[in-house]
Design a protein around this motif. Structure first.
Motif, PDB file in Angstrom:
ATOM      1  N   LEU A  28      23.313 -23.190  -8.115  1.00  0.00           N
ATOM      2  CA  LEU A  28      21.889 -23.111  -8.386  1.00  0.00           C
ATOM      3  C   LEU A  28      21.198 -22.273  -7.321  1.00  0.00           C
ATOM      4  N   ASP A  29      20.214 -21.492  -7.737  1.00  0.00           N
ATOM      5  CA  ASP A  29      19.429 -20.681  -6.814  1.00  0.00           C
ATOM      6  C   ASP A  29      18.333 -21.551  -6.205  1.00  0.00           C
ATOM      7  N   THR A  30      18.420 -21.808  -4.926  1.00  0.00           N
ATOM      8  CA  THR A  30      17.402 -22.596  -4.224  1.00  0.00           C
ATOM      9  C   THR A  30      16.733 -21.772  -3.127  1.00  0.00           C
ATOM     10  N   THR A  31      16.938 -20.468  -3.144  1.00  0.00           N
ATOM     11  CA  THR A  31      16.395 -19.588  -2.116  1.00  0.00           C
ATOM     12  C   THR A  31      15.054 -19.017  -2.569  1.00  0.00           C
ATOM     13  N   ASP A  32      14.026 -19.210  -1.740  1.00  0.00           N
ATOM     14  CA  ASP A  32      12.697 -18.676  -2.047  1.00  0.00           C
ATOM     15  C   ASP A  32      12.682 -17.163  -1.886  1.00  0.00           C
ATOM     16  N   PRO A  33      11.797 -16.491  -2.621  1.00  0.00           N
ATOM     17  CA  PRO A  33      11.610 -15.048  -2.408  1.00  0.00           C
ATOM     18  C   PRO A  33      11.095 -14.788  -0.987  1.00  0.00           C
ATOM     19  N   VAL A  34      11.271 -13.560  -0.513  1.00  0.00           N
ATOM     20  CA  VAL A  34      10.790 -13.164   0.813  1.00  0.00           C
ATOM     21  C   VAL A  34       9.679 -12.137   0.615  1.00  0.00           C
ATOM     22  N   ILE A  35       8.513 -12.424   1.207  1.00  0.00           N
ATOM     23  CA  ILE A  35       7.345 -11.556   1.075  1.00  0.00           C
ATOM     24  C   ILE A  35       7.045 -10.932   2.435  1.00  0.00           C
ATOM     25  N   THR A  36       6.852  -9.623   2.455  1.00  0.00           N
ATOM     26  CA  THR A  36       6.467  -8.912   3.674  1.00  0.00           C
ATOM     27  C   THR A  36       5.190  -8.138   3.392  1.00  0.00           C
ATOM     28  N   ILE A  37       4.115  -8.492   4.109  1.00  0.00           N
ATOM     29  CA  ILE A  37       2.848  -7.771   3.982  1.00  0.00           C
ATOM     30  C   ILE A  37       2.789  -6.766   5.126  1.00  0.00           C
ATOM     31  N   THR A  38       2.734  -5.478   4.782  1.00  0.00           N
ATOM     32  CA  THR A  38       2.703  -4.437   5.809  1.00  0.00           C
ATOM     33  C   THR A  38       1.290  -3.937   6.104  1.00  0.00           C
ATOM     34  N   SER A  39       0.354  -4.161   5.180  1.00  0.00           N
ATOM     35  CA  SER A  39      -1.032  -3.749   5.392  1.00  0.00           C
ATOM     36  C   SER A  39      -1.920  -4.650   4.555  1.00  0.00           C
ATOM     37  N   PRO A  40      -3.032  -5.108   5.080  1.00  0.00           N
ATOM     38  CA  PRO A  40      -3.591  -4.886   6.410  1.00  0.00           C
ATOM     39  C   PRO A  40      -2.903  -5.783   7.436  1.00  0.00           C
ATOM     40  N   THR A  41      -3.183  -5.520   8.692  1.00  0.00           N
ATOM     41  CA  THR A  41      -2.657  -6.370   9.747  1.00  0.00           C
ATOM     42  C   THR A  41      -3.552  -7.597   9.892  1.00  0.00           C
ATOM     43  N   GLU A  42      -3.003  -8.659  10.425  1.00  0.00           N
ATOM     44  CA  GLU A  42      -3.738  -9.908  10.640  1.00  0.00           C
ATOM     45  C   GLU A  42      -4.981  -9.636  11.491  1.00  0.00           C
ATOM     46  N   GLY A  43      -6.147 -10.104  11.013  1.00  0.00           N
ATOM     47  CA  GLY A  43      -7.393  -9.960  11.759  1.00  0.00           C
ATOM     48  C   GLY A  43      -8.063  -8.606  11.619  1.00  0.00           C
ATOM     49  N   ALA A  44      -7.588  -7.770  10.739  1.00  0.00           N
ATOM     50  CA  ALA A  44      -8.183  -6.441  10.559  1.00  0.00           C
ATOM     51  C   ALA A  44      -9.656  -6.569  10.184  1.00  0.00           C
ATOM     52  N   ALA A  45     -10.446  -5.655  10.684  1.00  0.00           N
ATOM     53  CA  ALA A  45     -11.879  -5.648  10.397  1.00  0.00           C
ATOM     54  C   ALA A  45     -12.161  -4.834   9.144  1.00  0.00           C
ATOM     55  N   VAL A  46     -12.987  -5.391   8.263  1.00  0.00           N
ATOM     56  CA  VAL A  46     -13.380  -4.734   7.018  1.00  0.00           C
ATOM     57  C   VAL A  46     -14.891  -4.881   6.895  1.00  0.00           C
ATOM     58  N   THR A  47     -15.547  -3.861   6.377  1.00  0.00           N
ATOM     59  CA  THR A  47     -16.990  -3.937   6.182  1.00  0.00           C
ATOM     60  C   THR A  47     -17.303  -4.232   4.723  1.00  0.00           C
ATOM     61  N   ALA A  48     -18.436  -4.898   4.498  1.00  0.00           N
ATOM     62  CA  ALA A  48     -18.889  -5.158   3.132  1.00  0.00           C
ATOM     63  C   ALA A  48     -19.056  -3.818   2.426  1.00  0.00           C
ATOM     64  N   GLY A  49     -18.600  -3.746   1.187  1.00  0.00           N
ATOM     65  CA  GLY A  49     -18.627  -2.500   0.430  1.00  0.00           C
ATOM     66  C   GLY A  49     -17.406  -1.633   0.672  1.00  0.00           C
ATOM     67  N   GLY A  50     -16.527  -2.054   1.576  1.00  0.00           N
ATOM     68  CA  GLY A  50     -15.320  -1.292   1.887  1.00  0.00           C
ATOM     69  C   GLY A  50     -14.143  -1.666   1.005  1.00  0.00           C
ATOM     70  N   VAL A  51     -12.967  -1.263   1.437  1.00  0.00           N
ATOM     71  CA  VAL A  51     -11.742  -1.488   0.671  1.00  0.00           C
ATOM     72  C   VAL A  51     -10.685  -2.116   1.580  1.00  0.00           C
ATOM     73  N   ILE A  52      -9.998  -3.125   1.050  1.00  0.00           N
ATOM     74  CA  ILE A  52      -8.835  -3.700   1.728  1.00  0.00           C
ATOM     75  C   ILE A  52      -7.613  -3.131   1.016  1.00  0.00           C
ATOM     76  N   ASN A  53      -6.799  -2.373   1.740  1.00  0.00           N
ATOM     77  CA  ASN A  53      -5.575  -1.832   1.134  1.00  0.00           C
ATOM     78  C   ASN A  53      -4.439  -2.796   1.426  1.00  0.00           C
ATOM     79  N   LEU A  54      -3.947  -3.479   0.389  1.00  0.00           N
ATOM     80  CA  LEU A  54      -2.863  -4.451   0.516  1.00  0.00           C
ATOM     81  C   LEU A  54      -1.559  -3.787   0.098  1.00  0.00           C
ATOM     82  N   GLU A  55      -0.591  -3.773   1.014  1.00  0.00           N
ATOM     83  CA  GLU A  55       0.722  -3.191   0.727  1.00  0.00           C
ATOM     84  C   GLU A  55       1.813  -4.120   1.234  1.00  0.00           C
TER      85      GLU A  55
END
Length: 137
Positions: A28-55
């Motif tokens: 049986l497969d009991t292994t969870d998927p692995v997720i890696t978020i490369t962008s944005p970095t933790e705590g990145a500053a974003v302004t209202a009306g801007g864009v968050i690029n999630l990769e």
């Protein structure tokens, strides 16, 4: 009658021997998927009306079923942004990339926003990763 007993004994023996190799192990497969978020970095500053690029990327040992991306505002309200069903026959659905531009409303509340990526594999195993961004006015 003696011949009938022998015939029954032989048939019973064949049935017993024929069933001997039916105990193949099931893994049986009991292994969870692995997720890696490369962008944005933790705590990145974003302004209202801007864009968050999630990769980032998601991998699994057997095969991915779905990736869901959502965002939680400072008040705790969670909004689902996208729900992707994975269908990539070239790599057996084991790898998926995500690249999403999240448009931030100009009137969005300032504070810490959390972007959450959740992955579900074919066996029902689930994993989540998140990144917090700080929204300023």
């Amino acid at each position: 009658m003696k011949k009938l007993n022998w015939a029954f004994l032989i048939l019973f023996s064949f049935a017993f021997v024929a069933c001997d190799d039916d105990d193949d192990e099931v893994t049986l497969d009991t292994t969870d998927p692995v997720i890696t978020i490369t962008s944005p970095t933790e705590g990145a500053a974003v302004t209202a009306g801007g864009v968050i690029n999630l990769e980032g990327t998601v991998t699994d040992n057997e095969g991915l079923e779905e990736i869901t991306i959502s965002i939680t505002d400072p008040s705790g309200t969670n909004t689902e942004l996208t729900d992707m069903t994975i269908r990539d026959f070239l790599n057996d659905d084991r790898n998926a990339d995500f690249d999403l531009d999240i448009n931030v409303d100009a009137n969005a509340a300032p504070g810490d926003w959390t972007v959450i990526v959740t992955a579900l594999d074919d066996a029902g195993n689930e994993a989540s990763e998140s990144v917090m961004v700080t929204l300023s006015e």
